[in-house]
Design an enzyme around this catalytic site. Structure first.
Site, PDB file in Angstrom:
ATOM      1  N   HIS B 137       5.805 -10.736 -30.154  1.00  0.00           N
ATOM      2  CA  HIS B 137       6.171 -10.490 -31.560  1.00  0.00           C
ATOM      3  C   HIS B 137       7.188 -11.568 -31.945  1.00  0.00           C
ATOM      4  O   HIS B 137       7.914 -12.066 -31.084  1.00  0.00           O
ATOM      5  CB  HIS B 137       6.803  -9.092 -31.616  1.00  0.00           C
ATOM      6  CG  HIS B 137       7.125  -8.579 -32.978  1.00  0.00           C
ATOM      7  ND1 HIS B 137       8.220  -8.999 -33.689  1.00  0.00           N
ATOM      8  CD2 HIS B 137       6.512  -7.647 -33.746  1.00  0.00           C
ATOM      9  CE1 HIS B 137       8.258  -8.341 -34.850  1.00  0.00           C
ATOM     10  NE2 HIS B 137       7.236  -7.511 -34.908  1.00  0.00           N
ATOM     11  N   ASP B 214      10.736  -6.432 -23.966  1.00  0.00           N
ATOM     12  CA  ASP B 214      10.688  -5.888 -25.320  1.00  0.00           C
ATOM     13  C   ASP B 214       9.858  -4.616 -25.237  1.00  0.00           C
ATOM     14  O   ASP B 214       8.637  -4.672 -25.099  1.00  0.00           O
ATOM     15  CB  ASP B 214      10.065  -6.930 -26.245  1.00  0.00           C
ATOM     16  CG  ASP B 214       9.682  -6.366 -27.609  1.00  0.00           C
ATOM     17  OD1 ASP B 214       9.824  -5.131 -27.818  1.00  0.00           O
ATOM     18  OD2 ASP B 214       9.235  -7.142 -28.461  1.00  0.00           O
ATOM     19  N   GLN B 217       6.997  -1.229 -28.227  1.00  0.00           N
ATOM     20  CA  GLN B 217       5.669  -0.608 -28.306  1.00  0.00           C
ATOM     21  C   GLN B 217       5.317   0.196 -27.057  1.00  0.00           C
ATOM     22  O   GLN B 217       4.231   0.768 -26.973  1.00  0.00           O
ATOM     23  CB  GLN B 217       4.592  -1.685 -28.521  1.00  0.00           C
ATOM     24  CG  GLN B 217       4.767  -2.480 -29.794  1.00  0.00           C
ATOM     25  CD  GLN B 217       4.498  -1.667 -31.046  1.00  0.00           C
ATOM     26  OE1 GLN B 217       3.879  -0.597 -31.003  1.00  0.00           O
ATOM     27  NE2 GLN B 217       4.973  -2.144 -32.181  1.00  0.00           N
ATOM     28  N   LYS B 240       9.970   3.341 -33.853  1.00  0.00           N
ATOM     29  CA  LYS B 240       8.644   3.248 -33.232  1.00  0.00           C
ATOM     30  C   LYS B 240       8.386   4.465 -32.345  1.00  0.00           C
ATOM     31  O   LYS B 240       7.281   4.628 -31.829  1.00  0.00           O
ATOM     32  CB  LYS B 240       8.539   1.996 -32.350  1.00  0.00           C
ATOM     33  CG  LYS B 240       8.902   0.702 -33.014  1.00  0.00           C
ATOM     34  CD  LYS B 240       7.772   0.121 -33.808  1.00  0.00           C
ATOM     35  CE  LYS B 240       8.040  -1.352 -34.133  1.00  0.00           C
ATOM     36  NZ  LYS B 240       7.252  -1.803 -35.286  1.00  0.00           N
ATOM     37  N   CYS B 378       3.213  -9.865 -37.439  1.00  0.00           N
ATOM     38  CA  CYS B 378       4.413 -10.567 -36.943  1.00  0.00           C
ATOM     39  C   CYS B 378       4.169 -11.188 -35.574  1.00  0.00           C
ATOM     40  O   CYS B 378       5.066 -11.228 -34.729  1.00  0.00           O
ATOM     41  CB  CYS B 378       5.624  -9.634 -36.889  1.00  0.00           C
ATOM     42  SG  CYS B 378       6.145  -9.071 -38.498  1.00  0.00           S
TER      43      CYS B 378
END
Lengths: 148, 420
Positions: B137, B214, B217, B240, B378
């Site tokens: 991302h 990261d 998600q 999220k 993104c």
């Protein structure tokens, strides 16, 4: 909101078979436009003689609304004066964005098919990208137009 | 906590929870959009919030609104207890050793920027390298590009293969004596690819290179344990994972966080200030300058309670079956091409349909009440890898069901009819 009002037959047709699509190798005016939100990119080419648009073509990629809008625009601009083109841009912009626009249907002709875009705010940029790009070409702007 | 989730928590552990009933906990899902019941399949962009999260935020503002770590008055003590309670819930949820390792941020983006500026920037110079992947991302690309620009270090990118998986041979080749930091997504927001983070972390460890994941998600879909993973940093976003927007966190190993200078200066991050000298506060407060998003943290705590009541393993199993059914269904749509076919997938499915631009797909399915994302997500380099300006993306959460998949498929047929 009626989807058929957005994707009218004339728009679906011009998306499938865009008119005046491709390079104009001897163009004396051209400009690029981008819509970073959806990745649309257009190049508009113009030939102008005695303040009149004698030829106009475009190429690029985008959604049905942006391709059909550009195709319809090229059909409309051939033979128009530079000043009339700028004025028409104002009327198209108003048709796409104003709350209750006064649409001069006769003058607009097939461009009036784009009026359904008004109900879809996120799609206004798709329909107006080609117009911003043609104005940049008339102004001989070197940097690409961006809708963002 | 919502009554449904509580009941399920009390009754289950022997059988799978009734995911159909959980839907009722989410007020936004109970509405009509363009004349149709909402079918929400844009969970990778943001998830909907259960009533318990909304109530927790409202309750703070209605009853306990006060600043944290300041006053001795009752409301301030309540607010502080709830805010710090949320930190403890998050610590447990991701398996961190200590709440000193949980820094509240505005979200994943701020957490990554914090590491880029406070950890990496002082350590690197020309000749050093930062390794990321082609799956990232923008929020896990641009902060590292900025550090490279500021220091003269170079950014290396492990490329993707045709399935949308990181090429591990490239990853290992690019991980060299020059590598000073590795940053990879746990799960791709654009394609749903689950990275083999175990192998990546081990490779980085072997070379003594710190690694950030990261996790934005990953957390809504699977159980994450930062100590099992043995990563150095883990970045996450509350919104999220069914919590409020504007709050997230950075997990960092205490030894690394301790050695780092503060990211921002201000109140709360100090232990003593005079015009001659300032002494910084202890972890994690050293990195939390200014009044934080107190309501947001409390809402995140409520979201974690909600997820714990269902169980992340149950969620993972439920979603695996749902995503497999969605992939089967999508493969029956003529002209539809899946973008990315990772062996392991969580949450998201990207696709294109021949002759129909993703933006048009998005508008047409919305007219049928189906919310999906269209665009570059993104992750423009991912789109460039596949030679596409954009894709359509359906992304799932545990409250989605087979009926949502049916609705999506019917709406995609509608798209094909509009352009037939």
């Amino acid at each position: 909101m009626d989807l058929n009002d957005l994707y009218r037959d004339v728009i679906v047709d011009h998306n499938k078979s865009p008119r005046n699509f491709g390079d104009l190798t001897d163009a004396d005016h051209s400009a690029q436009g981008f819509n970073p939100l959806c990745g649309d990119e257009l190049t508009v080419y113009l030939n102008i003689k005695d303040d009149q648009i004698t030829d106009v073509r475009f190429k690029g990629q985008g959604c049905a609304i942006s391709i059909a809008s550009a195709s319809l625009m090229t059909e409309k601009l051939k033979g128009l004066s530079v000043e009339d083109t700028r004025q028409l841009f104002g009327k198209v912009h108003s048709m796409l964005t104003a709350d209750a626009p006064d649409i001069p249907v006769d003058e607009m002709g097939k461009l009036a098919a784009l009026q359904g875009v008004r109900a879809y705010p996120s799609r206004v940029k798709c329909a107006s990208l080609c117009w911003h790009t043609v104005i940049a070409a008339l102004d001989k702007r070197a940097t690409p137009v961006s809708t963002e | 906590m919502s009554s449904t989730a509580t009941e399920i928590a009390a009754s289950e552990h022997s059988e799978a929870p009734d995911f159909g009933r959980l839907r009722a906990d989410f007020p936004t899902l109970n509405q009509r959009v363009n004349g149709h019941p909402l079918c929400y399949l844009d969970n990778a962009a943001t998830t909907q919030k259960p009533e318990s999260v909304i109530s927790a935020v409202a309750n703070y503002y209605r009853k306990n609104n006060a600043n944290v770590h300041r006053g001795v008055h009752t409301l301030s003590e309540r607010a502080t207890a709830d805010y710090e309670g949320a930190r403890e819930k998050l610590r447990q949820f991701i398996g961190a050793e200590s709440t000193r390792e949980i820094v509240f941020t505005r979200g994943t983006t701020e957490a990554i920027n914090l590491v880029a500026q406070a950890y990496l920037r002082p350590l690197v110079s020309s000749g050093d390298e930062v390794l990321i992947t082609g799956l990232e991302h923008h929020s896990n690309i641009v902060p590292w590009q900025m550090v490279c620009e500021q220091t003269g270090a170079s950014l290396k990118v492990a490329a993707l293969d045709e399935n949308g998986e990181v090429r591990l041979d490239e990853f290992h080749r690019l991980l060299s004596d020059k590598t000073r930091f590795v940053a990879v997504s746990h799960v791709s927001n654009a394609l749903g690819t689950v990275n083999p983070v175990g192998e990546m972390i081990e490779a980085a460890k072997t070379r003594g290179v710190p690694i950030l994941l990261d996790g934005a998600q990953a957390l809504p879909h699977m159980h994450v344990d930062v100590r099992d993973l043995d990563c150095d940093f883990y970045a996450l976003s509350s919104h999220k994972m069914f919590g409020p927007t504007g709050i997230g966190a950075l997990y960092g190993k205490a030894s690394l966080l301790e050695a780092m200078p503060p990211y921002q200066g201000g109140g709360d991050m100090i232990s003593m200030v005079s015009f001659e000298e300032t002494r910084y506060n202890d972890l994690p407060y050293k990195f939390e300058a200014g009044t934080p998003n107190i309501a947001g943290a409390i809402g995140l705590g409520a979201a974690i309670d909600y997820l714990n009541a269902i169980g992340m393993t149950q969620i993972l199993n439920h979603e695996k079956a749902m995503v497999a059914a969605a992939l089967d269904g999508l493969s029956t749509i003529p002209g539809l091409r899946l973008i990315g076919r990772p062996r392991e997938r969580a949450g998201a499915i990207s696709f294109v349909i021949d002759g129909i631009h993703p933006h048009d797909i998005g508008t047409i399915v919305d007219a049928d009440g189906v919310a999906i994302r269209t665009g570059h997500h993104c992750a423009m380099p991912v789109m460039q890898h596949f030679g596409l300006p954009a894709t359509a993306r359906a992304s799932f959460a545990f409250y989605n069901n087979e009926a949502d998949i049916e609705r999506l498929l019917r709406a995609l047929e509608h798209c094909r009819n509009v352009f037939a």
